[in-house]
Write a protein that holds these residues in place. Structure first.
Motif, mmCIF file in Angstrom:
data_model
loop_
_atom_site.group_PDB
_atom_site.id
_atom_site.type_symbol
_atom_site.label_atom_id
_atom_site.label_comp_id
_atom_site.label_asym_id
_atom_site.label_seq_id
_atom_site.Cartn_x
_atom_site.Cartn_y
_atom_site.Cartn_z
ATOM 1 N N VAL A 156 0.858 -1.182 0.000
ATOM 2 C CA VAL A 156 0.000 0.000 0.000
ATOM 3 C C VAL A 156 0.896 1.234 0.000
ATOM 4 O O VAL A 156 1.937 1.264 0.663
ATOM 5 C CB VAL A 156 -0.950 0.017 1.224
ATOM 6 C CG1 VAL A 156 -0.184 0.044 2.527
ATOM 7 C CG2 VAL A 156 -1.920 1.189 1.149
ATOM 8 N N THR A 157 0.488 2.246 -0.760
ATOM 9 C CA THR A 157 1.255 3.492 -0.853
ATOM 10 C C THR A 157 0.365 4.650 -0.438
ATOM 11 O O THR A 157 -0.765 4.793 -0.910
ATOM 12 C CB THR A 157 1.744 3.718 -2.296
ATOM 13 O OG1 THR A 157 2.542 2.604 -2.689
ATOM 14 C CG2 THR A 157 2.569 4.992 -2.381
ATOM 15 N N ARG A 158 0.872 5.460 0.481
ATOM 16 C CA ARG A 158 0.166 6.664 0.920
ATOM 17 C C ARG A 158 1.172 7.806 0.948
ATOM 18 O O ARG A 158 2.112 7.793 1.741
ATOM 19 C CB ARG A 158 -0.424 6.491 2.325
ATOM 20 C CG ARG A 158 -1.540 5.481 2.414
ATOM 21 C CD ARG A 158 -2.865 6.041 1.897
ATOM 22 N NE ARG A 158 -3.975 5.179 2.248
ATOM 23 C CZ ARG A 158 -4.293 4.056 1.633
ATOM 24 N NH1 ARG A 158 -3.563 3.648 0.612
ATOM 25 N NH2 ARG A 158 -5.325 3.333 2.015
ATOM 26 N N ALA A 159 0.988 8.778 0.093
ATOM 27 C CA ALA A 159 1.871 9.951 0.060
ATOM 28 C C ALA A 159 3.326 9.501 -0.011
ATOM 29 O O ALA A 159 3.736 8.891 -0.993
ATOM 30 C CB ALA A 159 1.609 10.839 1.277
ATOM 31 N N GLN A 161 4.880 7.259 1.876
ATOM 32 C CA GLN A 161 5.118 5.978 2.536
ATOM 33 C C GLN A 161 4.743 4.812 1.629
ATOM 34 O O GLN A 161 3.740 4.868 0.923
ATOM 35 C CB GLN A 161 4.286 5.865 3.821
ATOM 36 C CG GLN A 161 4.655 6.864 4.898
ATOM 37 C CD GLN A 161 3.873 6.605 6.162
ATOM 38 O OE1 GLN A 161 3.946 5.529 6.742
ATOM 39 N NE2 GLN A 161 3.104 7.583 6.589
ATOM 40 N N THR A 180 9.986 5.255 3.507
ATOM 41 C CA THR A 180 9.345 6.547 3.725
ATOM 42 C C THR A 180 10.335 7.675 3.530
ATOM 43 O O THR A 180 11.536 7.511 3.759
ATOM 44 C CB THR A 180 8.758 6.617 5.150
ATOM 45 O OG1 THR A 180 8.156 7.890 5.347
ATOM 46 C CG2 THR A 180 9.823 6.402 6.212
ATOM 47 N N LYS A 231 1.319 9.319 11.039
ATOM 48 C CA LYS A 231 0.473 8.962 9.894
ATOM 49 C C LYS A 231 0.466 7.434 9.732
ATOM 50 O O LYS A 231 1.434 6.866 9.245
ATOM 51 C CB LYS A 231 0.987 9.637 8.623
ATOM 52 C CG LYS A 231 0.982 11.164 8.690
ATOM 53 C CD LYS A 231 1.494 11.758 7.397
ATOM 54 C CE LYS A 231 1.558 13.280 7.473
ATOM 55 N NZ LYS A 231 0.222 13.879 7.662
ATOM 56 N N VAL A 233 -0.445 3.736 8.192
ATOM 57 C CA VAL A 233 -0.771 3.112 6.906
ATOM 58 C C VAL A 233 -0.758 1.605 7.108
ATOM 59 O O VAL A 233 0.168 1.071 7.723
ATOM 60 C CB VAL A 233 0.249 3.495 5.804
ATOM 61 C CG1 VAL A 233 -0.076 2.789 4.508
ATOM 62 C CG2 VAL A 233 0.263 4.998 5.594
ATOM 63 N N THR A 235 -1.728 -2.354 5.129
ATOM 64 C CA THR A 235 -2.173 -3.102 3.972
ATOM 65 C C THR A 235 -3.573 -3.623 4.247
ATOM 66 O O THR A 235 -3.918 -3.919 5.390
ATOM 67 C CB THR A 235 -1.244 -4.278 3.664
ATOM 68 O OG1 THR A 235 -1.228 -5.173 4.803
ATOM 69 C CG2 THR A 235 0.166 -3.809 3.358
#
Length: 239
Positions: A156-159, A161, A180, A231, A233, A235
């Protein structure tokens, strides 16, 4: 309990006394909780190799002799190679992650760059497991050979990370890895069923990037999480 395992247990208790640390203090400087150390030192659960080595180093002792005894005790354990997975209190899906501090010497160091995530998928053709199942549980994948045949199950990718759920077939373990570009302390967690382990790193760019390993023969029920700079995150579950 075999003779070699009894000898190992006696040595571990002696080293614990030599450190002068309480169980709570041991938990604060290793990736293992107070209750986990209690099980190791009472003989209720066979300790992973990494925990044995960590205790020897904390006591100021060369771990070579103790690890040789650990190797012998491992071979003499009756029954299958996989040790029982320790029981953990049930957790609500959205409960806060339980943090376990990681020894700085045990943490993997890595230069974090925007393109560094690609390195995680490089598997070797031939991997020999240095541990398997419950014997690996609680150890960092960098301290064993489990990373050699590891594959990414989910990502999973968030911003800034990238969080990956990693699985080693040879070791029968899962763990979480994060890449990150964010600063600040980070907590990296792995969940499988009701079991959960995590490691905290203070936030320097050279800090570790992996959770401890959890034993499981099937990675489909596992979930990898990381919280960096507040933050979180995770999966998603495999459906």
């Amino acid at each position: 309990m075999t003779d070699e395992r009894q000898r190992l247990l006696a040595e571990l208790r002696l080293l614990k006394r030599r450190t002068g640390l309480s169980l709570a203090a041991l938990a604060s400087v290793t990736p293992y909780s107070k209750s986990t150390w209690h099980r190791y030192l009472n003989g209720d659960q066979f300790p992973p190799r990494a925990a044995t080595e960590a205790l020897a180093r904390l006591a100021g002792t060369d771990p070579g002799t103790l690890l040789a005894l650990w190797d012998t005790a491992t071979r003499e354990q009756p029954g299958p190679t996989e040790a029982p997975v320790p029981s953990v209190r049930p957790r609500r899906p959205r409960a806060p992650l339980r943090a376990l501090a990681a020894l700085a010497a045990m943490a993997a160091t890595v230069a974090l760059t925007a393109g560094a995530a690609d390195v995680l998928d490089r598997d070797t053709d031939q991997a020999v497991a240095s541990c398997r199942g419950g014997v690996c549980q609680g150890a960092l994948p960098s301290s064993e050979t489990c990373a050699r045949d590891a594959r990414t199950e989910r990502v999973v990718t968030r911003a800034a990370q990238v969080v990956r759920l990693r699985y080693s077939p040879s070791c029968a373990t899962v763990w979480s890895e994060v890449r990150t570009r964010l600063g600040g302390a980070r907590e990296i967690s792995i969940r499988a069923g009701q079991d959960e382990l995590s490691a905290e790193y203070p936030g320097h760019r050279s800090d570790g990037y992996s959770s401890p390993m959890l034993a499981t023969a099937d990675p489909r029920g596992a979930q990898a999480c990381a919280e960096v700079g507040g933050k979180p995150v995770c999966t998603g579950p495999d459906r």
